[in-house]
Design a protein around this motif. Structure first.
Motif, PDB file in Angstrom:
ATOM      1  N   PHE A  50      -1.335  -6.380  14.940  1.00 47.36           N
ATOM      2  CA  PHE A  50      -1.798  -5.724  13.717  1.00 47.36           C
ATOM      3  C   PHE A  50      -0.982  -4.457  13.459  1.00 47.36           C
ATOM      4  CE2 PHE A  50      -4.583  -2.561  11.691  1.00 47.36           C
ATOM      5  CZ  PHE A  50      -4.814  -3.203  10.479  1.00 47.36           C
ATOM      6  N   ALA A  51      -0.810  -3.637  14.505  1.00 44.69           N
ATOM      7  CA  ALA A  51      -0.043  -2.399  14.363  1.00 44.69           C
ATOM      8  C   ALA A  51       1.399  -2.702  13.962  1.00 44.69           C
ATOM      9  CB  ALA A  51      -0.081  -1.601  15.665  1.00 44.69           C
ATOM     10  N   ASP A  52       1.993  -3.742  14.549  1.00 41.50           N
ATOM     11  CA  ASP A  52       3.358  -4.130  14.167  1.00 41.50           C
ATOM     12  C   ASP A  52       3.409  -4.528  12.694  1.00 41.50           C
ATOM     13  OD1 ASP A  52       4.284  -3.657  16.725  1.00 41.50           O
ATOM     14  OD2 ASP A  52       4.252  -5.782  17.328  1.00 41.50           O
ATOM     15  N   GLY A  53       2.400  -5.258  12.248  1.00 41.40           N
ATOM     16  CA  GLY A  53       2.331  -5.648  10.843  1.00 41.40           C
ATOM     17  C   GLY A  53       2.233  -4.449   9.925  1.00 41.40           C
TER      18      GLY A  53
ATOM     19  N   HIS B 215       7.235   8.848   2.378  1.00 41.66           N
ATOM     20  CA  HIS B 215       7.128  10.284   2.622  1.00 41.66           C
ATOM     21  C   HIS B 215       5.981  10.918   1.850  1.00 41.66           C
ATOM     22  CE1 HIS B 215      10.676  10.246   5.046  1.00 41.66           C
ATOM     23  NE2 HIS B 215      11.390   9.702   4.071  1.00 41.66           N
ATOM     24  N   SER B 216       5.517  10.253   0.796  1.00 43.42           N
ATOM     25  CA  SER B 216       4.436  10.837   0.005  1.00 43.42           C
ATOM     26  C   SER B 216       3.057  10.502   0.563  1.00 43.42           C
ATOM     27  CB  SER B 216       4.531  10.365  -1.456  1.00 43.42           C
ATOM     28  OG  SER B 216       4.240   8.982  -1.534  1.00 43.42           O
ATOM     29  N   ILE B 217       3.021   9.629   1.561  1.00 39.96           N
ATOM     30  CA  ILE B 217       1.716   9.290   2.162  1.00 39.96           C
ATOM     31  C   ILE B 217       1.270  10.488   2.983  1.00 39.96           C
ATOM     32  CG2 ILE B 217       0.518   7.786   3.784  1.00 39.96           C
ATOM     33  CD1 ILE B 217       2.497   5.570   3.023  1.00 39.96           C
ATOM     34  N   SER B 218       0.172  11.109   2.542  1.00 45.02           N
ATOM     35  CA  SER B 218      -0.269  12.329   3.213  1.00 45.02           C
ATOM     36  C   SER B 218      -1.438  12.074   4.160  1.00 45.02           C
ATOM     37  CB  SER B 218      -0.669  13.384   2.176  1.00 45.02           C
ATOM     38  OG  SER B 218      -1.718  12.886   1.374  1.00 45.02           O
ATOM     39  N   ARG B 219      -2.097  10.946   4.011  1.00 51.62           N
ATOM     40  CA  ARG B 219      -3.228  10.656   4.881  1.00 51.62           C
ATOM     41  C   ARG B 219      -2.801   9.688   5.969  1.00 51.62           C
ATOM     42  NH1 ARG B 219      -7.559   8.503   0.923  1.00 51.62           N
ATOM     43  NH2 ARG B 219      -5.698   7.572   0.086  1.00 51.62           N
ATOM     44  N   PRO B 220      -3.371   9.854   7.160  1.00 49.02           N
ATOM     45  CA  PRO B 220      -3.027   8.912   8.227  1.00 49.02           C
ATOM     46  C   PRO B 220      -3.575   7.516   7.907  1.00 49.02           C
ATOM     47  CG  PRO B 220      -4.682  10.488   8.974  1.00 49.02           C
ATOM     48  CD  PRO B 220      -4.278  10.893   7.593  1.00 49.02           C
ATOM     49  N   LEU B 221      -2.916   6.523   8.425  1.00 50.38           N
ATOM     50  CA  LEU B 221      -3.367   5.155   8.241  1.00 50.38           C
ATOM     51  C   LEU B 221      -4.672   4.937   8.996  1.00 50.38           C
ATOM     52  CD1 LEU B 221       0.065   3.389   8.752  1.00 50.38           C
ATOM     53  CD2 LEU B 221      -1.149   3.712   6.595  1.00 50.38           C
ATOM     54  N   PRO B 222      -5.522   4.024   8.514  1.00 52.24           N
ATOM     55  CA  PRO B 222      -6.787   3.758   9.209  1.00 52.24           C
ATOM     56  C   PRO B 222      -6.604   3.433  10.685  1.00 52.24           C
ATOM     57  CG  PRO B 222      -6.810   2.719   7.066  1.00 52.24           C
ATOM     58  CD  PRO B 222      -5.420   3.272   7.267  1.00 52.24           C
ATOM     59  N   CYS B 223      -5.542   2.737  11.025  1.00 49.18           N
ATOM     60  CA  CYS B 223      -5.295   2.404  12.424  1.00 49.18           C
ATOM     61  C   CYS B 223      -5.062   3.670  13.254  1.00 49.18           C
ATOM     62  CB  CYS B 223      -4.104   1.457  12.525  1.00 49.18           C
ATOM     63  SG  CYS B 223      -3.833   0.815  14.178  1.00 49.18           S
ATOM     64  N   THR B 224      -4.363   4.629  12.678  1.00 50.50           N
ATOM     65  CA  THR B 224      -4.120   5.899  13.367  1.00 50.50           C
ATOM     66  C   THR B 224      -5.436   6.636  13.593  1.00 50.50           C
ATOM     67  OG1 THR B 224      -1.949   6.064  12.349  1.00 50.50           O
ATOM     68  CG2 THR B 224      -2.876   8.098  13.239  1.00 50.50           C
TER      69      THR B 224
END
Length: 168
Positions: A33-36, A50-59
């Protein structure tokens, strides 16, 4: 005289091995999943990445898991078995005490996001297991304050410092 040796039961070992295999499968599924997710993010245009300011749900999930593991490693299985209600009570007491406030049983039950009866039950368990103390009021015999024990205060401090390092 013939003695037949009892054959040991391997069912516990088999159960443990099956559990380990299931955990390995879960870990592999999470890795895939993380690789995907990494592949999807890498396929985005650079300016979008670079504009993504929020961490991903997985993080976030990984950080939460690390927080839960930290809490368990510091406070042990005993508190972990009590769950988040007990932790909420301890954090509420910690916060109030750090502000110099005395907390009554009534006050803490009002501030919880779960039923008063549940809070009272968990307070009783936390007292019984030595995480908090009941302190009678010197001025009003009807009032009882709650305080973290010194050990619990130190452990909560240690956990909160660890959470701070995980999040920031």
């Amino acid at each position: 005289m013939s003695q037949t040796a009892a054959k040991p039961s391997f069912s516990i070992l088999e159960d443990l091995r099956a559990s380990q295999i299931n955990k390995q499968k879960e870990v592999e599924a999470l890795r895939q999943f993380a690789d995907g997710v990494r592949h999807l993010v890498s396929s985005l245009p650079a300016e979008t990445r670079h504009s993504i300011s929020r961490p991903l749900p997985c993080t976030i999930a990984n950080k939460l898991d690390e927080i839960f593991q930290s809490r368990q490693s510091i406070m042990g299985e005993d508190l972990a078995s009590l769950g988040d209600h007990a932790w909420s009570i301890l954090v509420s007491l910690y916060t109030s005490e750090s502000k110099g406030r005395k907390v009554t049983v009534s006050n803490i039950t009002l501030g919880m996001l779960f039923p008063k009866t549940t809070a009272l039950r968990y307070i009783g368990v936390l007292v019984k297991r030595g995480y908090i103390n009941r302190v009678p009021s010197h001025h009003d015999k009807r009032v009882t304050y709650l305080r973290l024990t010194e050990d619990t205060h130190a452990q909560v401090t240690q956990i909160l410092e660890k959470i701070s390092r995980i999040l920031y």
